[in-house]
Design a protein around this motif. Structure first.
Motif, mmCIF file in Angstrom:
data_model
loop_
_atom_site.group_PDB
_atom_site.id
_atom_site.type_symbol
_atom_site.label_atom_id
_atom_site.label_comp_id
_atom_site.label_asym_id
_atom_site.label_seq_id
_atom_site.Cartn_x
_atom_site.Cartn_y
_atom_site.Cartn_z
ATOM 1 N N LYS B 102 25.020 -32.789 -30.348
ATOM 2 C CA LYS B 102 25.354 -32.905 -28.922
ATOM 3 C C LYS B 102 26.798 -33.367 -28.738
ATOM 4 O O LYS B 102 27.540 -32.847 -27.908
ATOM 5 N N TYR B 105 29.208 -30.574 -29.630
ATOM 6 C CA TYR B 105 29.279 -29.578 -28.557
ATOM 7 C C TYR B 105 30.136 -30.104 -27.402
ATOM 8 O O TYR B 105 31.056 -29.431 -26.927
ATOM 9 N N ASP B 106 29.838 -31.325 -26.994
ATOM 10 C CA ASP B 106 30.598 -31.927 -25.888
ATOM 11 C C ASP B 106 32.083 -32.039 -26.243
ATOM 12 O O ASP B 106 32.960 -31.814 -25.403
ATOM 13 N N LEU B 108 33.784 -30.178 -28.332
ATOM 14 C CA LEU B 108 34.408 -28.852 -28.334
ATOM 15 C C LEU B 108 34.696 -28.396 -26.909
ATOM 16 O O LEU B 108 35.765 -27.841 -26.615
ATOM 17 N N VAL B 109 33.748 -28.644 -26.028
ATOM 18 C CA VAL B 109 33.956 -28.286 -24.623
ATOM 19 C C VAL B 109 35.132 -29.082 -24.054
ATOM 20 O O VAL B 109 36.043 -28.529 -23.437
ATOM 21 N N TRP B 110 35.112 -30.381 -24.288
ATOM 22 C CA TRP B 110 36.171 -31.243 -23.765
ATOM 23 C C TRP B 110 37.539 -30.747 -24.244
ATOM 24 O O TRP B 110 38.495 -30.643 -23.447
ATOM 25 N N SER B 112 38.467 -27.815 -25.137
ATOM 26 C CA SER B 112 38.838 -26.540 -24.525
ATOM 27 C C SER B 112 39.333 -26.729 -23.099
ATOM 28 O O SER B 112 40.249 -26.049 -22.652
ATOM 29 N N LEU B 113 38.710 -27.654 -22.396
ATOM 30 C CA LEU B 113 39.083 -27.872 -20.990
ATOM 31 C C LEU B 113 40.331 -28.727 -20.851
ATOM 32 O O LEU B 113 40.957 -28.747 -19.790
ATOM 33 N N HIS B 114 40.708 -29.444 -21.917
ATOM 34 C CA HIS B 114 41.806 -30.406 -21.795
ATOM 35 C C HIS B 114 42.984 -30.114 -22.716
ATOM 36 O O HIS B 114 43.769 -31.011 -23.039
ATOM 37 N N GLY B 115 43.097 -28.875 -23.148
ATOM 38 C CA GLY B 115 44.314 -28.477 -23.869
ATOM 39 C C GLY B 115 44.469 -29.068 -25.251
ATOM 40 O O GLY B 115 45.590 -29.200 -25.735
ATOM 41 N N SER B 251 36.521 -40.450 -24.178
ATOM 42 C CA SER B 251 35.499 -39.788 -23.370
ATOM 43 C C SER B 251 34.142 -39.799 -24.098
ATOM 44 O O SER B 251 33.101 -40.088 -23.495
ATOM 45 N N LYS B 254 32.728 -43.241 -24.140
ATOM 46 C CA LYS B 254 32.243 -43.602 -22.804
ATOM 47 C C LYS B 254 30.828 -43.054 -22.602
ATOM 48 O O LYS B 254 29.955 -43.733 -22.077
ATOM 49 N N ASN B 255 30.633 -41.814 -23.056
ATOM 50 C CA ASN B 255 29.338 -41.172 -22.825
ATOM 51 C C ASN B 255 28.281 -41.530 -23.870
ATOM 52 O O ASN B 255 27.095 -41.510 -23.577
ATOM 53 N N TYR B 256 28.727 -41.802 -25.089
ATOM 54 C CA TYR B 256 27.753 -42.026 -26.162
ATOM 55 C C TYR B 256 27.855 -43.415 -26.783
ATOM 56 O O TYR B 256 27.142 -43.714 -27.737
ATOM 57 N N GLU B 258 26.888 -46.239 -26.036
ATOM 58 C CA GLU B 258 25.668 -47.036 -26.075
ATOM 59 C C GLU B 258 24.768 -46.614 -27.240
ATOM 60 O O GLU B 258 24.210 -47.444 -27.946
#
Lengths: 579, 579
Positions: B102, B105-106, B108-110, B112-115, B251, B254-256, B258
């Motif tokens: 997970k 994947y996140d 890789l997406v991040w 791609s969206l953030h250069g 990022s 922040k999300n993982y 915990e």
């Protein structure tokens, strides 16, 4: 309305069912008649799209108005006022080649750094693995001029269309009856109707209803009217990348506006991605199960995945805060322990992993599903086996919020669009006369092939019509002399096949010189544009929680690539320059 | 010091002159001696890099400390305090596979969206056209644990190194003499020295001097010391992408955080891209010609172009405001009519288009050049013909601010690094005893091959040394038994070739389990890391305008890919997790 150009398809939009233009009836036809008025025929000569001088098309800002004006500034607030008295000041032909090259380079860099990307069809894993095989999304170098008053009108009707979809969706009998003949000739619609019937049989109610729509328009050159092409109620594409391309244009105008003689404030900001994310999150709140997730239904390969990822990203980054602000009491400490999570599943995976618990909860891969957000399932090709149909039925049976439900989906078909254009049909669903008038003003001419008079006219003057098949996925609209041939053939074959098509007024949009950037190269060409207005609607029983316009999408395509500036061809993402 | 891993090379760092580790002398050796101390030899056994249990390596946060602590929070302010008493709480081996997938994947997406992207070597135009053939930059999935006190030390010495480079660069005689023997055996250094000589002959002064450096370190497992590998003074790579990867990790935490039991506040934010952009802009102000531009000297093909584009983008988006704030009186209305513009030129283009005006102004393609920012020109391969050497000389002759000047460039060579490590040499350039002690604490053992004693020792215990060629571009550091062979061969061949190499203490960094993500796939492996601290320095005559640490770069590579956790192999971008 129709599934039409709904995407999850790569934004180069070379796919056949993503055509851009369709003719409609003009608003000065009698709104209670769907017969072709003679004055409309007189106005709409057998013309190709008007090629007006480019100097009149782009950047029609008054040259004296170099600083942001209140007029432009107010656009975002959606105030309604009269037309524009501004004049053209930029002739694309006079643009210095070096300046264009610089802007193209900057725009390509900007796109790469800011996630304006798609999967490259030449790279194998680009549709399955994020981060590999990326290429910038195709875009127009500069925003396209658009009349501010028409833009405002399109924005204004968005909530009315949202409401209309909701009300039509509740009339199961209307949907079934309107589509009864289509069912016989279109297998896909037939399967959707079967699911719909099953839901009617068990009296399934969708108390929480979420719609993320996009109404598409073109501006008719002769009548100066903005006419609706279709209303997409499933898998509306480009809320993510469409927002980003607006930012690209704003960045370019900020840096080059002085050279171009135009003003960044005339390009409205576009928050489609944020608004859709927020609507999804609010739906999640309404479902009121902190452990449940939002499921995106995806195609197994999706080169337009980044458009979808923008929504997931926004949801993850922005939503916990909004959640806390708006609903602190609904969920216990939601943003610390139960962030809104999105999962992505194909229809086949949902069939394999999905089950419904006794209370109606849909479980997929062990996750309880609060919201089902379809970015697949809109075309026959999305259902290669019975597994996908089982999945669709399973989802419809569950208590999850479907975006869209089967009813919302059917409400977006072309046949329903045509039915709604019939006299006195809107009145069944909407009380407010003014709202009805506003909607009707956007309707183009739409007719059933059972209307012998209109078929006669279309055989005589085929260039004024488009034949649109109900069937999605094939997407072959019929234009020009082919309309005559098709109609004559159908007349010979008998009435049964009539239901497979509708006839629409053909729109003649103006084309204008545009710089189209694709695969790292820029080409200047004449192009036509289509404006999509996103709308979000969320309702829980009697309470309307969201009913808003949610940003916009401008798409532009080379007009010479098709007959009369319409039909298939490659489209680029674009934004608006309001005048 | 050395050109070393300076980039404009794709960040996969498969290029041979981008090796990561080199041994140095430890600080507890006698700082006034560069002879190998016996206790150092005793400590540094003939070991492979220590494989400590992974549980001790990653996320050594005290388990009781789940919320951000002041300690972590203070890191950014660079306060100096003692070591950490925190304990490991995360074992990478215990991480759930699904969670890792997970996060990948996140991530890789991040990216791609953030250069966080580079050109894909498999796509032809990916090094020349932005926006095509992109793939995510390779990255470590999670930041690497690093002791906070060592990080602070490295940050603290950055301004001292900046100052040192400046002072050494002014001592033309020292540079020429130190490199006189290298000149005979290394054609590249020889050509640089020729340019330097010419500047000395005409008494050319660089009144405004801009340095954008990066000092690279590794943590020696046995001595627990952070030892300098090299100081890059030209074309220091990854200020752009390095900043972005820190944001990626923040990022993810922040999300993982915990689930991982760690705290986002322990990953320091990284503003290298902004700091470098600002230093470039401030240099532009000092040049004080509003119409002049910043020229980036680039390679004809550059798959790491997005790293550079981040600086240009920041400059464009952020700088006009800063300019206005800091220097409203220097330039007339600069941000309205004279934004800081960056142009990109290859050495060959500069040769073709460049000319110097009588007042010393460099014109390239009609643009007056305020600042020359080299992202090429550091390796012999950047000079395929005389054209490139002519361009380098032309630039050096001009009044443009060179980043770096030929003197700064030479100050970054390995030979000068070795000379500065000799007893009493630092004292020639720096007065403050404390500063000298701090620098020396970072120095590893560095010796000339003329030192017969050390060569004897290295023949006897070759595993404790690395032989580093002065020549750049070849980049073949020599390790292990090859050191013995090479030294014996040189001894036979005579003294002349000695000057082509230096000997360095070999550092034995700890390796730790790391998830490395490349080409969309994640692999777990043992890896070693190298910390680079960026430094920016700007001076105009007697006035120091900028002297600061400017963010950082963490790079991590598989340790099994080379001998003893050092030398070439594929590196991924990483960030710090301070404990």
């Amino acid at each position: 309305m129709g599934v039409g150009c709904s995407s999850s398809l790569p934004p180069t939009v070379n796919n056949p069912h993503c055509s851009i233009t369709f003719p409609h009836t003009s608003a000065h036809t009698n709104p209670t008649s769907n017969h072709l008025p003679i004055n409309w025929l007189a106005r709409a000569h057998l013309q190709k799209p008007t090629k007006s001088p480019i100097s009149k098309r782009l950047f029609t800002l008054d040259s004296a108005r170099k600083t942001p004006t209140l007029k432009c500034g107010r656009t975002a607030q959606m105030e309604i006022e009269g037309g524009s008295d501004s004049k053209p000041i930029l002739d694309l032909h006079s643009l210095d080649d070096n300046l264009v090259q610089k802007m193209v380079y900057d725009a390509l860099v900007w796109s790469s750094l800011h996630g304006l990307v798609v999967g490259d069809r030449n790279v194998q894993r680009s549709g399955t693995v994020p981060g590999v095989g990326m290429v910038h999304a195709p875009f127009a170098l500069l925003p396209t001029v658009f009349p501010e008053n028409q833009w405002k009108l399109a924005c204004e009707v968005a909530p009315i269309f949202n409401e209309l979809v909701d009300r039509v969706s509740l009339d199961g009998k209307f949907l079934q009856e309107s589509l009864s003949r289509t069912k016989k000739v279109d297998a896909f619609t037939s399967r959707l109707l079967d699911i719909h019937s099953k839901m009617l049989e068990i009296n399934k109610k969708e108390e929480i209803r979420l719609g993320l729509h996009r109404s598409d328009y073109m501006l008719d050159e002769k009548t100066k009217l903005l006419l609706q092409i279709e209303l997409n109620t499933i898998s509306t594409s480009f809320p993510g990348l469409g927002s980003v391309v607006s930012e690209l244009h704003r960045s370019l105008l900020k840096n080059y506006g002085e050279h171009l003689g135009c003003d960044v404030n005339c390009t409205p900001s576009n928050d489609a991605a944020n608004r859709f994310s927020e609507a999804l999150a609010k739906a999640w709140i309404e479902y009121n199960n902190p452990k449940a997730v939002i499921m995106v239904v995806v195609q197994p390969e999706e080169r337009n995945m980044y458009d979808q990822h923008w929504l997931s990203f926004n949801l993850k980054e922005r939503y916990p805060f909004i959640l806390f602000m708006t609903q602190p009491l609904t969920l216990k400490n939601p943003f610390n322990t139960h962030n809104v999570t999105m999962i992505r599943k194909t229809m086949a995976e949902i069939d394999k992993e999905g089950e419904i618990q006794p209370d109606g909860t849909l479980l997929v891969g062990g996750h309880a599903i609060a919201v089902i957000y379809f970015r697949a399932g809109y075309a026959p090709t999305d259902y290669p086996s019975e597994a996908e149909w089982r999945a669709r039925l399973l989802m419809e049976h569950s208590s999850a919020i479907k975006c869209p439900s089967i009813s919302y989906h059917l409400t977006g078909t072309k046949k329903i669009q045509q039915e709604l254009a019939k006299p006195n049909v809107l009145e069944k669903f909407i009380d407010n006369k003014e709202d009805i008038a506003k909607l009707r003003k956007c309707f183009a001419g739409l007719w059933s092939l059972d209307d012998a008079d209109i078929v006669d006219t279309a055989i005589e003057k085929p260039h004024l019509f488009v034949m649109k098949p109900q069937r999605e996925g094939g997407g072959n609209n019929i234009y020009g002399d082919d309309v005559r041939e098709a109609l004559l053939r159908l007349r010979k074959d008998g009435k049964e096949q009539n239901a497979a098509y509708i006839l629409m007024q053909r729109i003649f949009p103006t084309d204008s010189a545009t710089f189209l950037v694709r695969d790292g190269s820029c080409h200047k060409d004449h192009a036509v544009s289509e404006l999509g207005i996103y709308g979000a609607y969320l309702r829980n029983k009697d309470k309307v929680i969201v009913n808003e316009r949610s940003g916009y999408l401008m798409r532009t395509k080379v007009s010479s690539s098709n007959e009369g500036g319409v039909a298939a061809g490659f489209a680029v993402l674009d934004s608006l320059y309001l005048t």
